[in-house]
Design an enzyme around this catalytic site. Structure first.
Site, PDB file in Angstrom:
ATOM      1  N   ASP A 286      47.903   8.172  41.148  1.00  0.00           N
ATOM      2  CA  ASP A 286      47.228   9.653  41.614  1.00  0.00           C
ATOM      3  C   ASP A 286      45.849   9.627  41.073  1.00  0.00           C
ATOM      4  OD1 ASP A 286      49.167  12.703  42.116  1.00  0.00           O
ATOM      5  OD2 ASP A 286      47.022  11.442  42.646  1.00  0.00           O
TER       6      ASP A 286
HETATM    7  C1  GLC Z   1      45.689  14.586  44.136  1.00  0.00           C
HETATM    8  C2  GLC Z   1      47.210  14.366  44.874  1.00  0.00           C
HETATM    9  C3  GLC Z   1      47.847  13.806  45.534  1.00  0.00           C
HETATM   10  C4  GLC Z   1      46.346  13.363  46.649  1.00  0.00           C
HETATM   11  C5  GLC Z   1      44.908  12.959  46.080  1.00  0.00           C
HETATM   12  C6  GLC Z   1      43.676  12.527  45.591  1.00  0.00           C
HETATM   13  O1  GLC Z   1      45.457  15.315  42.623  1.00  0.00           O
HETATM   14  O2  GLC Z   1      48.081  14.938  43.493  1.00  0.00           O
HETATM   15  O3  GLC Z   1      48.974  13.769  46.431  1.00  0.00           O
HETATM   16  O4  GLC Z   1      47.166  12.231  47.586  1.00  0.00           O
HETATM   17  O5  GLC Z   1      45.370  13.854  44.428  1.00  0.00           O
HETATM   18  O6  GLC Z   1      43.056  13.790  46.952  1.00  0.00           O
END
Ligand code: GLC
Length: 755
Positions: free
Chosen positions: A263
């Site tokens: 993430d």
């Molecule tokens: C965010 C989220 C994730 C998302 C990623 C990209 O913090 O936790 O679900 O896909 O970053 O935006």
């Protein structure tokens, strides 16, 4: 001498040309990946495993980096579960790049219709493809451990089987376009409070049976291209650095053959992430590539570990439209997708109450429309799960579109109030606007005189209760899960005035998650849970209120009487986050899953605890009878059937849930567990359909920590065909002649006592 120089120079020149020719010829192909890995420099490998900036699809969340020398293109990673999230406009470009705002995950799951969910996934995947992205960062599929988790709207259910079957359908739909998904957030990202650091402490059994089961089902049944490792720690280690999670379980046990990306976090221990089997660091920063190079050179990171991740990333890249140089048109069929979202949203709406057949509205022309959210309908949640959609149809527009009038005087009052509140909020808009999304405007008080006048002028009152939430924060109990005092007073006054005039009151719940209902549900005549239904929301609600669509959604989570009735509430950040143990903050630095496997109905049903609305509950404008339950053994388990008949007066669909009560003895188990579900087609009055449920012995297994194995106890299983977990319409018996046992690895032990 001179001749020797000429010869040497010629030889050198030839070598350069040969090398250059060779390098020029060597371009990534699906069948030369091993050679490419051998040819790549350490710096190139380190670059490939770390994301980078991209400008190919403005607004997309991230990318992998190109290695042009070897014909390795950038690939584009973009959010999110309710639709593609990219910038809707671009500099010096008169075109627009809106994406369709589909119903949120919870609304999709509430359809219990895997074919419909697959169709939504297919539509979203078309937009991913045609706008030039390669992976959709979805489905969000963490369990609803607590109704207060800020991201529940993106997730599906308190139950792992619903989660697994819905995520499987969604994944198949998206990937049918030749683009990828990213199952997220792997794993146990069950709260938003301190999501970057919290250590989720979970028993091995609860981990396997609840928090990992949906991921396991989807990996095995839908072969996702990628998985996103979550921010949090799990039993002492960051998931992004947990080899036990990302290699031993995910790959060695489940056979996952895609890539794992983090993430979106800054640099952590990059070497440990690679050693764990986390292939790609997103969004990526040069310092992470530098660490890889340095750690390989110092011998702290084996090049074999790096090469394994590089190979997997290349195997992903050769599948992408970008590698195949797909000529995307930036013109997905948004009109067709708007129709899909309108219809799927209606099928996810849950009719909670309908006294005296208040709904569908018959012969009604004029409605008194109350609730600020009626005029500012909430299509979806906030954060990366939000979509830059072209519009949102609010309930006023939806009712007008259905030929229903709303009282002008009341509409004017709300629109004036809305303008004032928006101006006030704009003045103090929180920093990071997009991330936090539009705040829900505070509810407007309405005088009793106004309400009395409305009760004279209109035939029906409709009140919308709206809630908003999203990533980065969890929900509160007061004025969020519970109604505000203004909402409570408004509902009471509405019911007093309209009931005195012999007219009904209908409540629409426009939220991404559960709210308190027990204390007020006796007041109105009908309650429709609309969820956050996407950009066509107002039209979808109007379709149900007018009877154009017969609601067939059912709850995929329990509506408790009080949020503290959930056993998880004893270990969830409720705002009082300063209790410390050894300097660590309870429910912030660590969260103990002391409820173990007793999450949701597994607790309420087993402990006979009263709820407001049970798991699996949902009414219809018609009625259904169940008959002819039957079960027969199959090679690896059983096949059960039930016949469902539409015994009412209008066409409708019915969701049948198959619960199983395990034989007495052995491991302690919940009183019943959902093992499968099915939904009928649209049945006309009098029509019937026989539904089939296939369940394997492995599906029946519980995780025995003493044996570190999945075990299906032999003996008599009671099959329960339910309209909800509390409304069992038929049963059948299945005898498992021989115990089944499947060995697992003894990994991810809890690092703190859960007693
Ligand atoms: C965010 C989220 C994730 C998302 C990623 C990209 O913090 O936790 O679900 O896909 O970053 O935006």
């Amino acid at each position: 001498m001179k001749q020797q120089h000429v010869l040497a120079a010629t030889a050198l020149l030839f070598t350069c040309f040969a090398h250059r020719a060779n390098a020029q010829q060597l371009r990534l192909q699906p069948d030369n990946i091993d050679r490419i890995v051998q040819t790549m420099t350490l710096e190139e490998k380190a670059q490939l495993l770390v994301g980078g900036a991209q400008s190919l699809v403005p607004g997309a969340a991230g990318a992998t980096q190109a290695i042009t020398r070897l014909g390795i293109p950038q690939t584009i990673l973009s959010d999110g579960p309710a639709g593609l999230r990219i910038s809707p406009t671009r500099e010096n470009d008169s075109n627009t790049y809106y994406a369709t705002g589909f119903p949120v995950g919870t609304a999709l799951a509430s359809t219990w219709n895997t074919q419909l969910v697959e169709a939504v996934g297919k539509a979203i995947g078309e937009e991913v493809l045609q706008y030039g992205a390669d992976v959709l960062l979805a489905p969000g599929m963490n369990l609803h451990r607590s109704p207060l988790c800020g991201r529940n709207f993106e997730y599906y259910s308190e139950d792992p089987i619903v989660t697994g079957l819905i995520a499987t359908a969604y994944t198949k739909g998206v990937q049918s376009n030749g683009v990828g998904v990213s199952l997220k957030h792997f794993a146990v990202n069950s709260q938003e409070t301190n999501r970057m650091g919290v250590d989720e402490i979970v028993s091995q059994r609860a981990l396997r049976e609840l928090y990992l089961k949906g991921f396991e089902m989807t990996v095995k049944n839908a072969h996702p291209w990628t998985i996103m490792s979550s921010y949090n720690r799990l039993n002492g280690s960051f998931t992004q650095e947990s080899r036990e999670l990302l290699t031993t379980i995910l790959r060695d046990e489940w056979g996952f053959d895609g890539i794992v990306m983090t993430d979106w976090t800054g640099k952590r221990n990059t070497a440990a992430q690679i050693q764990a089997g986390n292939d790609l660091m997103e969004p990526g920063a040069p310092v992470q590539s530098e660490e890889i190079v340095a750690k390989v050179k110092s011998g702290e990171l084996a090049i074999a570990d790096v090469d394994l991740c590089v190979k997997r990333v290349l195997e992903y890249i050769v599948k992408t439209p970008r590698f195949k140089e797909y000529r995307y048109n930036n013109k997905p069929d948004l009109k067709a997708h708007a129709a899909i979202t309108r219809n799927t949203a209606t099928e996810g709406m849950v009719l909670l109450k309908n006294n005296n057949a208040t709904l569908p509205l018959k012969g009604v022309k004029k409605i008194a429309l109350f609730g600020i959210t009626s005029y500012d309908f909430i299509a979806g949640g906030t954060g990366s799960g939000d979509v830059n959609k072209p519009y949102t149809i609010d309930l006023r527009q939806g009712l007008n579109g259905a030929g229903l009038e709303v009282t002008q005087s009341l509409e004017d009052l709300y629109l004036k109030y809305k303008a004032y509140q928006e101006a006030r909020i704009a003045a103090d808009r929180r920093p990071g606007g997009w991330f936090w999304g539009k705040a829900v405007l505070p509810e407007m008080s309405v005088s009793r005189n106004t309400i009395n006048r409305q009760a004279q002028e209109a035939e029906v009152a409709v009140l919308t209760l709206g809630r908003q939430a999203g990533e980065g924060g969890d929900r509160k109990i007061d004025d969020d899960f519970n109604l505000t005092s203004v909402e409570r007073q408004l509902l009471q006054d509405l019911c007093d005035a309209f009931h005195a005039a012999g007219k009904p009151v209908i409540v629409i719940i426009n939220t991404g998650g559960v709210i308190e209902t027990a204390s007020w549900k006796a007041l109105p005549d009908a309650i429709l849970l609309a969820w956050q239904p996407g950009q066509e929301g107002g039209n979808s609600v109007a379709d149900v209120l007018t009877g154009k669509e017969n609601p067939s959604g059912k709850l995929t989570m329990t509506f408790p009487i009080a949020v503290m009735d959930h056993p998880s509430s004893l270990n969830f950040p409720l705002g009082n986050n300063d209790m410390r143990t050894n300097g660590k903050r309870k429910n912030v630095d660590y969260t103990l899953h002391q409820e173990d496997i007793y999450v949701g109905y597994r607790y309420f049903h087993t402990r006979n605890k009263e709820v407001s609305y049970p798991f699996g509950y949902g009414l219809s404008y018609t009625t259904f009878t169940y008959s002819k339950p039957a079960v027969k053994a199959t090679a690896d388990g059983f096949s059960a059937t039930i016949t469902v008949k539409n015994s009412g007066s209008v066409a409708g669909k019915e969701v049948v849930q198959l619960y199983v009560a395990a034989p007495e003895g052995g491991l302690e188990k919940p009183s019943c567990e959902l093992k499968s579900f099915a939904k009928t087609r649209l049945l006309q009055p009098g029509e019937q359909e026989t539904l089939t449920f296939k369940v394997s012995a492995y599906d029946l297994a519980s995780f025995d920590e003493a044996l570190q194995s999945w075990v299906s106890a032999k003996g008599k299983y009671t099959l329960q065909f339910g309209a909800s977990v509390e409304d069992i319409r038929a049963t059948a018996l299945y005898n498992l002649a021989r115990e089944g046992s499947w060995k697992a690895h003894d990994v991810l032990k809890p690092t703190m006592s859960l007693k």
